[in-house]
Motif scaffolding. Structure first.
Motif, PDB file in Angstrom:
ATOM      1  N   PHE A 169      30.143  52.371  45.855  1.00  0.00           N
ATOM      2  CA  PHE A 169      29.772  51.498  46.983  1.00  0.00           C
ATOM      3  C   PHE A 169      28.450  51.931  47.611  1.00  0.00           C
ATOM      4  N   LEU A 170      28.162  53.225  47.487  1.00  0.00           N
ATOM      5  CA  LEU A 170      26.918  53.740  48.091  1.00  0.00           C
ATOM      6  C   LEU A 170      25.728  53.519  47.176  1.00  0.00           C
ATOM      7  N   GLU A 171      25.928  53.843  45.900  1.00  0.00           N
ATOM      8  CA  GLU A 171      24.810  53.841  44.960  1.00  0.00           C
ATOM      9  C   GLU A 171      25.060  52.754  43.909  1.00  0.00           C
ATOM     10  N   ASN A 172      24.393  51.631  44.054  1.00  0.00           N
ATOM     11  CA  ASN A 172      24.523  50.565  43.045  1.00  0.00           C
ATOM     12  C   ASN A 172      23.258  49.728  43.063  1.00  0.00           C
ATOM     13  N   TYR A 173      23.130  48.846  42.090  1.00  0.00           N
ATOM     14  CA  TYR A 173      21.905  48.020  42.001  1.00  0.00           C
ATOM     15  C   TYR A 173      22.029  46.777  42.870  1.00  0.00           C
ATOM     16  N   ALA A 174      23.258  46.346  43.115  1.00  0.00           N
ATOM     17  CA  ALA A 174      23.451  45.145  43.946  1.00  0.00           C
ATOM     18  C   ALA A 174      24.863  45.202  44.516  1.00  0.00           C
ATOM     19  N   PHE A 175      24.972  44.761  45.755  1.00  0.00           N
ATOM     20  CA  PHE A 175      26.285  44.838  46.413  1.00  0.00           C
ATOM     21  C   PHE A 175      27.098  43.585  46.073  1.00  0.00           C
ATOM     22  N   THR A 176      27.336  43.422  44.769  1.00  0.00           N
ATOM     23  CA  THR A 176      28.163  42.283  44.332  1.00  0.00           C
ATOM     24  C   THR A 176      29.361  42.870  43.586  1.00  0.00           C
ATOM     25  N   PRO A 177      30.471  42.136  43.564  1.00  0.00           N
ATOM     26  CA  PRO A 177      31.683  42.671  42.913  1.00  0.00           C
ATOM     27  C   PRO A 177      31.420  43.159  41.481  1.00  0.00           C
ATOM     28  N   LEU A 178      30.761  42.328  40.693  1.00  0.00           N
ATOM     29  CA  LEU A 178      30.560  42.677  39.274  1.00  0.00           C
ATOM     30  C   LEU A 178      29.701  43.942  39.148  1.00  0.00           C
ATOM     31  N   GLU A 179      28.679  44.030  39.991  1.00  0.00           N
ATOM     32  CA  GLU A 179      27.754  45.176  39.897  1.00  0.00           C
ATOM     33  C   GLU A 179      28.423  46.457  40.395  1.00  0.00           C
ATOM     34  N   ILE A 180      29.229  46.334  41.451  1.00  0.00           N
ATOM     35  CA  ILE A 180      29.916  47.525  41.980  1.00  0.00           C
ATOM     36  C   ILE A 180      30.982  47.986  40.985  1.00  0.00           C
ATOM     37  N   LEU A 181      31.669  47.036  40.364  1.00  0.00           N
ATOM     38  CA  LEU A 181      32.676  47.410  39.355  1.00  0.00           C
ATOM     39  C   LEU A 181      32.004  48.053  38.145  1.00  0.00           C
ATOM     40  N   TRP A 182      30.831  47.545  37.773  1.00  0.00           N
ATOM     41  CA  TRP A 182      30.114  48.145  36.645  1.00  0.00           C
ATOM     42  C   TRP A 182      29.716  49.578  36.990  1.00  0.00           C
ATOM     43  N   THR A 183      29.196  49.762  38.208  1.00  0.00           N
ATOM     44  CA  THR A 183      28.764  51.099  38.648  1.00  0.00           C
ATOM     45  C   THR A 183      29.966  52.045  38.710  1.00  0.00           C
ATOM     46  N   PHE A 184      31.093  51.505  39.203  1.00  0.00           N
ATOM     47  CA  PHE A 184      32.333  52.294  39.249  1.00  0.00           C
ATOM     48  C   PHE A 184      32.692  52.765  37.838  1.00  0.00           C
ATOM     49  N   SER A 185      32.574  51.849  36.850  1.00  0.00           N
ATOM     50  CA  SER A 185      32.960  52.199  35.480  1.00  0.00           C
ATOM     51  C   SER A 185      32.023  53.265  34.914  1.00  0.00           C
ATOM     52  N   ILE A 186      30.752  53.194  35.292  1.00  0.00           N
ATOM     53  CA  ILE A 186      29.790  54.191  34.792  1.00  0.00           C
ATOM     54  C   ILE A 186      30.108  55.568  35.365  1.00  0.00           C
ATOM     55  N   PHE A 187      30.349  55.633  36.667  1.00  0.00           N
ATOM     56  CA  PHE A 187      30.664  56.934  37.285  1.00  0.00           C
ATOM     57  C   PHE A 187      32.022  57.439  36.800  1.00  0.00           C
ATOM     58  N   LEU A 188      32.985  56.536  36.665  1.00  0.00           N
ATOM     59  CA  LEU A 188      34.323  56.962  36.245  1.00  0.00           C
ATOM     60  C   LEU A 188      34.294  57.513  34.825  1.00  0.00           C
ATOM     61  N   GLU A 189      33.485  56.877  33.958  1.00  0.00           N
ATOM     62  CA  GLU A 189      33.458  57.346  32.574  1.00  0.00           C
ATOM     63  C   GLU A 189      32.951  58.780  32.490  1.00  0.00           C
ATOM     64  N   ALA A 190      32.089  59.150  33.439  1.00  0.00           N
ATOM     65  CA  ALA A 190      31.524  60.508  33.404  1.00  0.00           C
ATOM     66  C   ALA A 190      32.614  61.563  33.620  1.00  0.00           C
ATOM     67  N   VAL A 191      33.652  61.211  34.371  1.00  0.00           N
ATOM     68  CA  VAL A 191      34.692  62.211  34.705  1.00  0.00           C
ATOM     69  C   VAL A 191      36.042  61.888  34.068  1.00  0.00           C
ATOM     70  N   ALA A 192      36.125  60.810  33.320  1.00  0.00           N
ATOM     71  CA  ALA A 192      37.427  60.370  32.785  1.00  0.00           C
ATOM     72  C   ALA A 192      38.037  61.380  31.817  1.00  0.00           C
ATOM     73  N   ILE A 193      37.212  62.201  31.202  1.00  0.00           N
ATOM     74  CA  ILE A 193      37.736  63.166  30.222  1.00  0.00           C
ATOM     75  C   ILE A 193      38.285  64.416  30.899  1.00  0.00           C
ATOM     76  N   MET A 194      38.064  64.555  32.193  1.00  0.00           N
ATOM     77  CA  MET A 194      38.502  65.776  32.905  1.00  0.00           C
ATOM     78  C   MET A 194      39.993  66.072  32.709  1.00  0.00           C
ATOM     79  N   PRO A 195      40.893  65.102  32.897  1.00  0.00           N
ATOM     80  CA  PRO A 195      42.317  65.426  32.685  1.00  0.00           C
ATOM     81  C   PRO A 195      42.588  65.961  31.279  1.00  0.00           C
TER      82      PRO A 195
END
Lengths: 212, 10
Positions: free
Chosen positions: A107-133
């Motif tokens: 929500f803080l760091e994205n290219y546009a404050f639109t649902p699709l763009e925030i969800l895309w940004t969420f997926s990018i950040f989540l993928e970086a840590v998804a392997i942690m478990p």
């Protein structure tokens, strides 16, 4: 499309296939973190919503559908089909410690404050840590079957190849996607420790990777 | 400096 990105996508596909086939043939998901697989399914779901809004190419569409289908199939096998083999007492990473910061940051760091763009940004950040478990589970059990390490190798290699793709695209077409690049570098750094163990142990022909 | 609309990368 360039050779680095194609190799990256193939490496990603190989990783997902290795895991799916391993679980299916061994009829077991021992040593596999179901939480990481759920997070990857969430990554694909939130990233590929543009399947319904824009057509980029047949390759793009097909790969997105394949990744979605195989990640959900993997989650299904772990939590439904072979749930009695699911190693829940070792898969104890608190995913909320990943989700809360990732949601906040997208929500803080994205290219546009639109649902699709925030969800895309969420997926990018989540993928970086998804392997942690999954990495946490391996340190907890102290070992990983060699097939699981091959899965992790190709999974880590895919984003490393994407970094090469971003370097290439920066120099050839002035393309620079800051969010994807920064997140991709962080993601690949998380694998470095594993890559070292993979090369020094698994490739030396050890049946399984025993952590020091 | 990014592909607008759909993402061309997976």
């Amino acid at each position: 499309m360039n050779v680095f990105r194609l190799a990256g996508d193939v490496s990603h596909l190989v990783a997902i296939i290795i895991l799916l086939v391993k679980i299916w043939r061994s009829k077991s998901c021992a040593g596999i973190s179901g939480k990481s697989q759920v997070l990857f399914a969430l990554v694909f779901t939130t990233r590929y919503l543009d399947l319904f809004t824009v057509f980029i190419s047949a390759y793009n569409t097909i790969m997105k559908v394949v990744f979605l289908a195989m990640s959900y199939a993997t989650v299904y096998l772990i939590y439904m089909r072979f749930r009695n083999m699911y190693d829940s007492e070792n898969d104890t990473f608190r995913v909320e410690f990943l989700l809360v910061p990732v949601i906040g940051l997208s929500f803080l760091e994205n290219y546009a404050f639109t649902p699709l763009e925030i969800l895309w940004t969420f997926s990018i950040f989540l993928e970086a840590v998804a392997i942690m478990p999954q990495l946490f589970m391996i340190t907890k059990t102290g070992e990983a079957e060699s097939i699981t390490t091959h899965y992790l190798f190709f999974l880590g290699l895919y984003r490393a190849l994407y970094i090469a793709n971003w370097v290439w695209r920066y120099h050839t077409e002035e393309f620079f996607d800051q969010i994807a690049v920064v997140s991709g570098v962080v993601q690949t750094i998380f694998y470095c420790d594993f890559f070292y163990l993979y090369v020094t142990r698994v490739l030396r022909g050890k049946a399984k990777m025993i952590l020091p | 400096d990014r592909v607008t609309g759909g993402k061309d990368e997976l």
